[in-house]
Scaffold this motif. Structure first.
Motif, short mmCIF file in Angstrom:
data_model
loop_
_atom_site.label_atom_id
_atom_site.label_comp_id
_atom_site.label_asym_id
_atom_site.label_seq_id
_atom_site.Cartn_x
_atom_site.Cartn_y
_atom_site.Cartn_z
N THR A 29 16.24 5.12 -7.21
CA THR A 29 15.06 5.96 -6.96
C THR A 29 14.45 5.65 -5.60
O THR A 29 14.86 4.70 -4.92
CB THR A 29 13.99 5.73 -8.04
N ARG A 30 13.46 6.42 -5.23
CA ARG A 30 12.77 6.18 -3.96
C ARG A 30 12.16 4.79 -3.88
O ARG A 30 12.07 4.22 -2.80
CB ARG A 30 11.67 7.24 -3.76
N ASN A 31 11.71 4.27 -5.00
CA ASN A 31 11.12 2.92 -4.98
C ASN A 31 12.15 1.83 -5.29
O ASN A 31 11.78 0.71 -5.65
CB ASN A 31 9.90 2.83 -5.92
N GLN A 32 13.43 2.18 -5.15
CA GLN A 32 14.55 1.25 -5.26
C GLN A 32 14.80 0.70 -6.66
O GLN A 32 15.46 -0.32 -6.82
CB GLN A 32 14.39 0.09 -4.26
N THR A 33 14.28 1.38 -7.69
CA THR A 33 14.65 1.03 -9.06
C THR A 33 15.83 1.90 -9.46
O THR A 33 16.18 2.85 -8.76
CB THR A 33 13.47 1.24 -10.04
#
Length: 146
Positions: A133-137
């Motif tokens: 995801t955009r938040n690196q999850t």
């Protein structure tokens, strides 16, 4: 094999989950009018890509494959055969393979690739990347194979 149950956040568990188009639509294709409208967009995209005879895999990610009652759009990656040549198809099909035009015409974020164009990663690694995801999850995504 059916898709796994959504977790407490209303999302698929992290991973690349394989499904048939029927399984995908059974789990995510009904509900609110907005969800039904987005499902119709997905079906149109699938029909156009499938009609080329060159679709190998369809990867679906984003809010459509969550419990969200009103997903805004559909997010897909089309994996096309190496001999796919977009210029040989009609205008509607060509629009599907132009990210900006597809967003306007189909209400979808459409990405596509031919495996031969991947230089630094395998096709499996490329597909797995769409979990981030955009938040690196990591999130769950669905891969529909032809």
């Amino acid at each position: 094999m059916p898709l796994p149950q959504l977790n407490s956040a209303g999302e698929l568990p992290a991973g690349v989950h394989q499904a048939t188009m029927t399984e995908l639509l059974t789990q995510f294709g009904s509900g609110t009018p907005q969800r039904q409208a987005v499902t119709a967009r997905l079906c149109r995209i699938y029909a156009l890509a499938h009609a080329t005879g060159k679709l190998e895999r369809l990867v679906v990610f984003g809010s459509y494959i969550t419990a969200k009652a009103a997903p805004n759009d559909i997010d897909v990656v089309l994996v096309m055969r190496n001999d796919f040549d977009v210029s040989t198809y009609d205008e509607e099909t060509r629009i599907l393979f132009d990210h900006t035009r597809a967003e306007a015409a189909f209400g979808a974020s459409v990405f596509w690739v031919r495996p031969a164009l991947l230089l630094l990663e395998t096709l499996e690694e490329f597909i797995a990347h769409w979990q981030v995801t955009r938040n690196q999850t990591r999130r769950g995504i669905v891969e529909v194979r032809e």
